[in-house]
Design a protein around this motif. Sequence first.
Motif, PDB file in Angstrom:
ATOM      1  N   GLY A   1       0.823  -1.197   0.000  1.00 24.88           N
ATOM      2  CA  GLY A   1       0.000   0.000   0.000  1.00 24.88           C
ATOM      3  C   GLY A   1       0.859   1.249   0.000  1.00 24.88           C
ATOM      4  N   ASP A   2       0.225   2.398   0.025  1.00 25.47           N
ATOM      5  CA  ASP A   2       0.938   3.670   0.062  1.00 25.47           C
ATOM      6  C   ASP A   2       1.313   3.989   1.500  1.00 25.47           C
ATOM      7  OD1 ASP A   2       1.969   6.171  -0.193  1.00 25.47           O
ATOM      8  OD2 ASP A   2       0.208   7.084  -1.112  1.00 25.47           O
ATOM      9  N   ALA A   3       2.613   4.051   1.762  1.00 32.20           N
ATOM     10  CA  ALA A   3       3.097   4.230   3.131  1.00 32.20           C
ATOM     11  C   ALA A   3       3.372   5.688   3.475  1.00 32.20           C
ATOM     12  CB  ALA A   3       4.361   3.408   3.342  1.00 32.20           C
ATOM     13  N   GLU A   4       2.992   6.616   2.634  1.00 30.99           N
ATOM     14  CA  GLU A   4       3.360   8.014   2.892  1.00 30.99           C
ATOM     15  C   GLU A   4       2.859   8.494   4.249  1.00 30.99           C
ATOM     16  OE1 GLU A   4       3.118  12.473   0.861  1.00 30.99           O
ATOM     17  OE2 GLU A   4       2.307  10.731  -0.205  1.00 30.99           O
ATOM     18  N   ALA A   5       1.712   8.007   4.695  1.00 31.96           N
ATOM     19  CA  ALA A   5       1.149   8.457   5.976  1.00 31.96           C
ATOM     20  C   ALA A   5       1.992   8.022   7.163  1.00 31.96           C
ATOM     21  CB  ALA A   5      -0.281   7.938   6.130  1.00 31.96           C
ATOM     22  N   VAL A   6       2.836   7.012   6.985  1.00 30.54           N
ATOM     23  CA  VAL A   6       3.678   6.541   8.094  1.00 30.54           C
ATOM     24  C   VAL A   6       5.140   6.923   7.872  1.00 30.54           C
ATOM     25  CG1 VAL A   6       2.108   4.700   8.750  1.00 30.54           C
ATOM     26  CG2 VAL A   6       3.907   4.228   7.068  1.00 30.54           C
ATOM     27  N   CYS A   7       5.381   7.908   7.007  1.00 34.78           N
ATOM     28  CA  CYS A   7       6.726   8.440   6.785  1.00 34.78           C
ATOM     29  C   CYS A   7       6.948   9.670   7.656  1.00 34.78           C
ATOM     30  CB  CYS A   7       6.916   8.816   5.314  1.00 34.78           C
ATOM     31  SG  CYS A   7       6.998   7.411   4.190  1.00 34.78           S
ATOM     32  N   ARG A   8       8.139   9.782   8.197  1.00 27.43           N
ATOM     33  CA  ARG A   8       8.467  10.902   9.077  1.00 27.43           C
ATOM     34  C   ARG A   8       9.887  11.393   8.799  1.00 27.43           C
ATOM     35  NH1 ARG A   8       5.898   6.804  11.684  1.00 27.43           N
ATOM     36  NH2 ARG A   8       3.844   7.314  12.565  1.00 27.43           N
ATOM     37  N   PRO A   9      10.169  12.656   9.044  1.00 28.65           N
ATOM     38  CA  PRO A   9      11.536  13.173   8.850  1.00 28.65           C
ATOM     39  C   PRO A   9      12.475  12.683   9.944  1.00 28.65           C
ATOM     40  CG  PRO A   9      10.148  14.849   9.842  1.00 28.65           C
ATOM     41  CD  PRO A   9       9.241  13.690   9.538  1.00 28.65           C
ATOM     42  N   LEU A  10      13.764  12.844   9.702  1.00 27.73           N
ATOM     43  CA  LEU A  10      14.778  12.511  10.685  1.00 27.73           C
ATOM     44  C   LEU A  10      15.689  13.710  10.909  1.00 27.73           C
ATOM     45  CD1 LEU A  10      15.755   8.919   9.529  1.00 27.73           C
ATOM     46  CD2 LEU A  10      14.600   9.520  11.665  1.00 27.73           C
ATOM     47  N   GLY A  11      16.184  13.845  12.119  1.00 29.04           N
ATOM     48  CA  GLY A  11      17.107  14.923  12.456  1.00 29.04           C
ATOM     49  C   GLY A  11      18.540  14.422  12.480  1.00 29.04           C
ATOM     50  N   ILE A  12      19.456  15.285  12.043  1.00 23.84           N
ATOM     51  CA  ILE A  12      20.885  14.970  12.039  1.00 23.84           C
ATOM     52  C   ILE A  12      21.621  16.024  12.860  1.00 23.84           C
ATOM     53  CG2 ILE A  12      22.957  14.659  10.637  1.00 23.84           C
ATOM     54  CD1 ILE A  12      20.839  12.516  10.163  1.00 23.84           C
ATOM     55  N   GLU A  13      22.505  15.578  13.728  1.00 25.30           N
ATOM     56  CA  GLU A  13      23.346  16.473  14.522  1.00 25.30           C
ATOM     57  C   GLU A  13      24.800  16.012  14.403  1.00 25.30           C
ATOM     58  OE1 GLU A  13      21.987  16.086  18.490  1.00 25.30           O
ATOM     59  OE2 GLU A  13      19.955  16.817  18.087  1.00 25.30           O
ATOM     60  N   VAL A  14      25.699  16.965  14.196  1.00 27.68           N
ATOM     61  CA  VAL A  14      27.136  16.676  14.210  1.00 27.68           C
ATOM     62  C   VAL A  14      27.756  17.491  15.335  1.00 27.68           C
ATOM     63  CG1 VAL A  14      29.301  16.761  12.931  1.00 27.68           C
ATOM     64  CG2 VAL A  14      27.161  16.221  11.728  1.00 27.68           C
ATOM     65  N   HIS A  15      28.505  16.823  16.202  1.00 26.46           N
ATOM     66  CA  HIS A  15      29.077  17.466  17.387  1.00 26.46           C
ATOM     67  C   HIS A  15      30.594  17.304  17.405  1.00 26.46           C
ATOM     68  CE1 HIS A  15      25.206  17.843  19.699  1.00 26.46           C
ATOM     69  NE2 HIS A  15      24.868  16.853  18.874  1.00 26.46           N
TER      70      HIS A  15
END
Length: 279
Positions: free
Chosen positions: A235-249
Motif C-alpha cells: 500500500g501507500d506508506a506516505e502516511a507513516v513516513c516521518r523526517p529525521l534529524g541529524i546532529e554533528v558534534h
Amino acid sequence: MALTDAAYQSDPGGPLDVDHELYDRIGSMLDSRELVDSFTIPIRSGRAWEIPAGHVCRIVTIEGPQVADLNLWSLHDPRERLWASRTRQLQAAHVSLHDRLWSTLPFLRPLVTITGDSLADYGVDDEGGRVHDLLGTRCDPYVSQMLNDAPFDYHCHSNLTRAVRPWHLTEFDVHDVLNVFQCTGLNEDDQYFMKTCPAQQGDYFEFFAEIDVLAALSTCPGGDLSVPMFGPDAGDAEAVCRPLGIEVHRVPDEALEGWSPPARAAYAQDHGLAARPWA
C-alpha cells in the motif's frame, strides 16, 4: 573453539577489540560537546554531509518511528566506503554500541564506531527481529519496477543517488547500507523479513567518525514499515513516513585521550605477483 563461534576472531587486545572506556567516554560527555551542524531530512528524501574525524554524528527520530538507509565513504577517497558484508562478519548482522562499520579493500579499517543507541536494549523479539541491520540493503527502483510493475523515483537508492551528486558521485558509488532503526531478521525459510520500526519519538543512533567521513542518509519511503512495500498487501506508506534529524558534534579534547585515527590495512598488496615460488 565451538563450531558455532564467530569465524573471524583475533587474540585478546587485537584489532577486533574495542576500547570500551574510550568510546563510552566519547558517548557520555554530552554537556561539553559543541554542535557544529544540524538539519532535518524530509520524508522520502536524502541528504549527504561531511563528518570530520573525531566528531560524533547523531540520527534522531524527531517525530516518531522512521527507518533510514546509511552510506559512508572516506571523504578524501570515495573508493573507500562501507563494506556491509565484511562488517557483518567482523561485528554482527545487527549492530549497536561499540560495534564498528568497516571499509572496503584495500583499506580495511573502521570508518566509524557506534557510541550511542537508545534501542540498544531491544535485543531479540519473539519473532527473531533485531534492530540496525546489515542483512538487507536499500530499496531501489529497479526491484520496485520488477515486483510492482510501476516506476517510483523515491526509493532509498534514488534518494542516496541524488544526495551525493554535489560530491560528484553517482549511483555507482551508492552501496549496501546500514538500515538504521529497522527491525529485521531471517524467517524459518531463511528469508529476510522486515517488521514495524520499534523506535519512538526522540530515539537516536550515534557514531564516532574515525576518519573524515562523507555520510548520506535516506528517509525510507516505507516510513516505519508498518505498510508492506511489495506483494499483494502493498500500500501507500506516505502516511507513516516521518523526517529525521541529524546532529554533528565536536567532542572535547579530553574525551579523545588515547584515540588516534586508524591506519590503512598493513598488507603490502603484492597478491603474489612479485614472487611465484612454484614457477
